[in-house]
Design a protein around this motif. Structure first.
Motif, mmCIF file in Angstrom:
data_model
loop_
_atom_site.group_PDB
_atom_site.id
_atom_site.type_symbol
_atom_site.label_atom_id
_atom_site.label_comp_id
_atom_site.label_asym_id
_atom_site.label_seq_id
_atom_site.Cartn_x
_atom_site.Cartn_y
_atom_site.Cartn_z
ATOM 1 N N ARG A 38 -19.744 -4.473 9.193
ATOM 2 C CA ARG A 38 -18.393 -4.920 8.851
ATOM 3 C C ARG A 38 -18.305 -4.990 7.333
ATOM 4 O O ARG A 38 -19.170 -5.556 6.681
ATOM 5 N N LEU A 39 -17.270 -4.396 6.772
ATOM 6 C CA LEU A 39 -17.112 -4.362 5.319
ATOM 7 C C LEU A 39 -16.091 -5.403 4.883
ATOM 8 O O LEU A 39 -14.954 -5.416 5.355
ATOM 9 N N GLU A 40 -16.504 -6.278 3.968
ATOM 10 C CA GLU A 40 -15.611 -7.264 3.367
ATOM 11 C C GLU A 40 -15.888 -7.303 1.866
ATOM 12 O O GLU A 40 -16.809 -6.644 1.379
ATOM 13 N N GLN A 41 -15.079 -8.062 1.141
ATOM 14 C CA GLN A 41 -15.202 -8.104 -0.316
ATOM 15 C C GLN A 41 -15.212 -9.556 -0.783
ATOM 16 O O GLN A 41 -14.505 -10.400 -0.235
ATOM 17 N N PHE A 42 -16.013 -9.819 -1.808
ATOM 18 C CA PHE A 42 -16.094 -11.170 -2.350
ATOM 19 C C PHE A 42 -15.037 -11.393 -3.426
ATOM 20 O O PHE A 42 -14.580 -10.451 -4.074
ATOM 21 N N ALA A 43 -14.670 -12.646 -3.602
ATOM 22 C CA ALA A 43 -13.713 -13.024 -4.646
ATOM 23 C C ALA A 43 -14.294 -12.698 -6.004
ATOM 24 O O ALA A 43 -15.489 -12.446 -6.152
ATOM 25 N N GLY A 44 -13.456 -12.750 -7.021
ATOM 26 C CA GLY A 44 -13.920 -12.384 -8.349
ATOM 27 C C GLY A 44 -13.727 -10.905 -8.527
ATOM 28 O O GLY A 44 -12.660 -10.354 -8.270
ATOM 29 N N GLY A 45 -14.775 -10.234 -8.952
ATOM 30 C CA GLY A 45 -14.678 -8.788 -9.101
ATOM 31 C C GLY A 45 -13.771 -8.354 -10.225
ATOM 32 O O GLY A 45 -13.152 -7.306 -10.165
ATOM 33 N N ALA A 46 -13.662 -9.175 -11.288
ATOM 34 C CA ALA A 46 -12.876 -8.760 -12.444
ATOM 35 C C ALA A 46 -13.571 -7.627 -13.185
ATOM 36 O O ALA A 46 -12.939 -6.840 -13.866
ATOM 37 N N SER A 47 -14.876 -7.539 -13.034
ATOM 38 C CA SER A 47 -15.637 -6.451 -13.631
ATOM 39 C C SER A 47 -16.177 -5.588 -12.502
ATOM 40 O O SER A 47 -15.437 -4.850 -11.867
ATOM 41 N N ASN A 48 -17.467 -5.675 -12.214
ATOM 42 C CA ASN A 48 -18.012 -4.914 -11.092
ATOM 43 C C ASN A 48 -17.544 -5.515 -9.772
ATOM 44 O O ASN A 48 -17.231 -6.709 -9.693
ATOM 45 N N LEU A 49 -17.502 -4.684 -8.746
ATOM 46 C CA LEU A 49 -17.002 -5.107 -7.442
ATOM 47 C C LEU A 49 -18.166 -5.407 -6.511
ATOM 48 O O LEU A 49 -19.176 -4.693 -6.520
ATOM 49 N N THR A 50 -18.013 -6.450 -5.711
ATOM 50 C CA THR A 50 -19.088 -6.921 -4.845
ATOM 51 C C THR A 50 -18.594 -6.977 -3.407
ATOM 52 O O THR A 50 -17.590 -7.629 -3.116
ATOM 53 N N TYR A 51 -19.315 -6.282 -2.513
ATOM 54 C CA TYR A 51 -18.912 -6.177 -1.111
ATOM 55 C C TYR A 51 -19.998 -6.737 -0.203
ATOM 56 O O TYR A 51 -21.193 -6.688 -0.520
ATOM 57 N N LEU A 52 -19.564 -7.227 0.949
ATOM 58 C CA LEU A 52 -20.468 -7.648 2.009
ATOM 59 C C LEU A 52 -20.551 -6.553 3.065
ATOM 60 O O LEU A 52 -19.530 -6.070 3.554
ATOM 61 N N LEU A 53 -21.774 -6.162 3.400
ATOM 62 C CA LEU A 53 -22.025 -5.269 4.521
ATOM 63 C C LEU A 53 -22.715 -6.104 5.593
ATOM 64 O O LEU A 53 -23.908 -6.396 5.486
ATOM 65 N N ALA A 54 -21.957 -6.517 6.589
ATOM 66 C CA ALA A 54 -22.472 -7.429 7.615
ATOM 67 C C ALA A 54 -22.944 -6.631 8.820
ATOM 68 O O ALA A 54 -22.140 -6.148 9.625
ATOM 69 N N TYR A 55 -24.257 -6.470 8.925
ATOM 70 C CA TYR A 55 -24.849 -5.823 10.094
ATOM 71 C C TYR A 55 -25.128 -6.877 11.159
ATOM 72 O O TYR A 55 -25.043 -8.082 10.901
ATOM 73 N N ALA A 56 -25.487 -6.413 12.336
ATOM 74 C CA ALA A 56 -25.718 -7.333 13.446
ATOM 75 C C ALA A 56 -26.836 -8.315 13.154
ATOM 76 O O ALA A 56 -26.765 -9.493 13.547
ATOM 77 N N ASP A 57 -27.864 -7.864 12.422
ATOM 78 C CA ASP A 57 -29.035 -8.705 12.221
ATOM 79 C C ASP A 57 -29.258 -9.148 10.785
ATOM 80 O O ASP A 57 -30.148 -9.949 10.510
ATOM 81 N N ARG A 58 -28.465 -8.634 9.824
ATOM 82 C CA ARG A 58 -28.648 -9.060 8.433
ATOM 83 C C ARG A 58 -27.426 -8.710 7.606
ATOM 84 O O ARG A 58 -26.667 -7.794 7.937
ATOM 85 N N ASP A 59 -27.243 -9.466 6.533
ATOM 86 C CA ASP A 59 -26.151 -9.229 5.596
ATOM 87 C C ASP A 59 -26.708 -8.592 4.326
ATOM 88 O O ASP A 59 -27.731 -9.043 3.791
ATOM 89 N N LEU A 60 -26.020 -7.562 3.851
ATOM 90 C CA LEU A 60 -26.383 -6.909 2.612
ATOM 91 C C LEU A 60 -25.216 -6.995 1.635
ATOM 92 O O LEU A 60 -24.062 -7.183 2.033
ATOM 93 N N ILE A 61 -25.525 -6.850 0.353
ATOM 94 C CA ILE A 61 -24.516 -6.891 -0.700
ATOM 95 C C ILE A 61 -24.517 -5.556 -1.429
ATOM 96 O O ILE A 61 -25.569 -5.065 -1.856
ATOM 97 N N LEU A 62 -23.338 -4.959 -1.585
ATOM 98 C CA LEU A 62 -23.181 -3.706 -2.329
ATOM 99 C C LEU A 62 -22.444 -3.995 -3.629
ATOM 100 O O LEU A 62 -21.416 -4.673 -3.631
ATOM 101 N N ARG A 63 -22.977 -3.452 -4.725
ATOM 102 C CA ARG A 63 -22.341 -3.592 -6.037
ATOM 103 C C ARG A 63 -22.005 -2.211 -6.587
ATOM 104 O O ARG A 63 -22.838 -1.311 -6.589
ATOM 105 N N ARG A 64 -20.758 -2.076 -7.033
ATOM 106 C CA ARG A 64 -20.303 -0.810 -7.619
ATOM 107 C C ARG A 64 -19.387 -1.094 -8.803
ATOM 108 O O ARG A 64 -18.842 -2.202 -8.930
ATOM 109 N N PRO A 65 -19.160 -0.106 -9.671
ATOM 110 C CA PRO A 65 -18.255 -0.307 -10.805
ATOM 111 C C PRO A 65 -16.808 -0.444 -10.334
ATOM 112 O O PRO A 65 -16.469 -0.085 -9.194
#
Length: 356
Positions: A38-65
Motif C-alpha cells: 500500500r502506497l501512502e505519503q508522509f507529511a512534510g516533504g517540502a524538500s525530498n518526498l517520503t513515502y510509506l510502502l506498507a507490505y503485509a509483513d513489514r513497512d518500508l520507507i521510500l525517499r525521492r527528490p
C-alpha cells in the motif's frame, strides 16, 4: 501506543508513483517481501518526498527528490543512502538502507528505500494524547540536543568517513554556495538579500571552529521518539545534507527553525516543531547548553544565527521557485515567498543588533 505513531496518508496530487514497478524492483532486491504494498505519503516533504510502502509483513520507507526544478547540487538520493550506510555502524540512530536505484532504472530519478523506525516524530505539535509536563518537555529537549552533540563527537577519521567532506574552509564554502543558490532561485517578488549576504561575507570567521560530522538539518521533526518512552530518541532522519563541517554552523541551522514561545506572530505561523512548549529551552539556552557540553566558544553566536536564517530563506526560496513556475502544485508552498521576505527582515534585525 499506536495512536502516537507517525502516520502517513494519501499521496498528494502530482506526486504519485508507479507502485507496480517499484514493487517489482524491491522484490528483486528483497525476495522475502510478501504481497502487494500500500502506497501512502508522509507529511512534510517540502524538500525530498517520503513515502510509506506498507507490505503485509513489514513497512518500508521510500525517499525521492521533489518533482520539478531542482538545484544542481541538491536532492542527491544516492549520496544520502551512501552516507547513511557509512554512518550506521558509528551512529546507530540512522535507519538501515535496504535498496537504492539510479534514475531510469525504475523511475526517472534516483531513489532509495530504508527500514521504517516506528515511533513518534515531533512535528508542529506533539500528539494530543502525549501529555508531557514542563520538566519532561525540558528533558526531551535536552535529549534531542544531546543526539546532535553525540554526532559532532563521532571520530570520523577512525570510522573511515574522511571522504564525506572537503576539509577546512567549510564556512566560506557555505556562504559562497548559499549566496549562489539564492541568486539562481530568486523570483521577482522576493528581496535581494544583498545586505545580508554582504554582512555574512564580511563577518565570517577566518577559520572553522572545528571539523566534525554534521547533519545540516537537525530538527525535532527529523528525530523519532520511542512510543513506549517518548523522552528517548531512537532515530535520526533526513541525511541528505550531512557532511564534514563546522559544528556551530550546524547549530545555527537548527536554531533557524527554533520558534520559541515569545517569538512574534509570523514566526509562530512558521513553526514546524514543538519548541514553543513550556519547558523547552530557548535558543539562547540551547546555545549555552551546547557550549557547556562541547567546550566550544559560543559567547557571540550572531554570525551562526544569521547564517542559519539566511540558509533557511534560500531553502524556502528554492521550493517557492518550483511553485512560482508551476513545477509543484503543493498549495502549502504558495506562501513561501512571503516567508522569504520575512526572513530577510529578520536577518536585517539581527544584524542591526549584532556586536560583530
Amino acid at each position: 501506543m499506536d495512536n502516537l505513531l507517525d502516520k502517513a496518508s494519501s499521496v498528494r496530487q502530482g506526486e504519485e508513483l508507479d507502485i507496480t514497478r517499484i514493487d517489482q524492483f524491491l522484490k528483486s532486491q528483497l525476495p522475502s517481501l510478501q504481497g502487494e504494498p500500500r502506497l501512502e505519503q508522509f507529511a512534510g516533504g517540502a524538500s525530498n518526498l517520503t513515502y510509506l510502502l506498507a507490505y503485509a509483513d513489514r513497512d518500508l520507507i521510500l525517499r525521492r527528490p521533489p518533482f520539478g526544478h531542482k538545484a544542481k547540487s541538491a536532492h542527491d538520493m544516492l549520496r544520502e543512502a551512501h552516507i547513511m550506510t557509512a554512518l550506521k555502524p558509528v551512529y546507530p540512530y540512522v535507519p538501515s538502507v535496504l535498496a537504492s536505484s539510479h534514475a531510469d532504472e525504475v523511475m526517472d530519478v534516483d531513489f532509495y528505500v530504508m527500514e521504517r523506525i516506528k515511533g513518534i516524530i515531533p512535528r508542529q505539535n506533539l500528539p494530543k494524547s502525549l501529555n508531557l509536563s514542563p520538566e519532561q518537555t525540558r528533558q526531551l529537549c535536552i535529549n534531542v540536543i544531546d543526539k546532535m552533540i553525540e554526532l559532532h563527537q563521532v571520530d570520523y577519521r577512525a570510522a573511515g568517513l574522511s571522504h564525506l567532506g572537503k576539509g577546512e574552509g567549510y564556512v566560506k564554502r557555505q556562504i559562497d554556495g548559499w549566496t549562489d543558490r539564492y541568486e539562481k532561485a530568486r523570483t521577482p517578488d522576493v528581496g535581494s538579500f544583498a545586505d545580508v549576504m554582504a554582512w555574512l561575507k564580511a563577518k565570517m570567521p577566518s577559520q572553522d571552529v572545528a571539523t566534525c560530522l554534521i547533519h545540516n538539518d537537525f530538527r525535532f521533526d527529523n528525530v523519532v521518539l520511542n512510543p513506549d518512552n517518548p523522552l528517548e530518541v531512537i532515530g535520526v532522519l533526513d541525511w541528505e545534507m550531512a557532511t564534514l563541517g563546522d559544528p556551530l554552523m550546524d547549530l545555527g541551522n537548527t536554531l533557524a527553525y527554533w520558534v520559541q514561545a515569545d517569538d512574534d506572530g509570523v514566526m509562530q505561523m512558521m513553526r514546524r516543531q514543538p519548541t514553543h512548549l513550556a519547558g523547552m529551552l530557548t535558543r539562547q539556552e540551547v546555545i549555552d547548553y551546547y557550549g557547556q557540553k562541547t567546550g566550544y566558544q559560543v559567547d557571540n553566536f550572531d554570525f551562526y544565527s544569521i547564517y542559519g536564517l539566511f540558509r533557511l530563506a534560500v531553502i524556502a526560496q528554492q521550493i517557492y521557485y518550483r511553485f512560482y513556475h508551476g513545477q509543484s502544485k503543493n498549495a502549502q508552498f504558495a506562501m513561501f515567498g512571503q516567508m522569504v521576505n520575512y526572513l530577510e527582515q529578520r536577518c536585517l534585525g539581527f544584524i542591526a543588533n549584532s556586536k560583530l
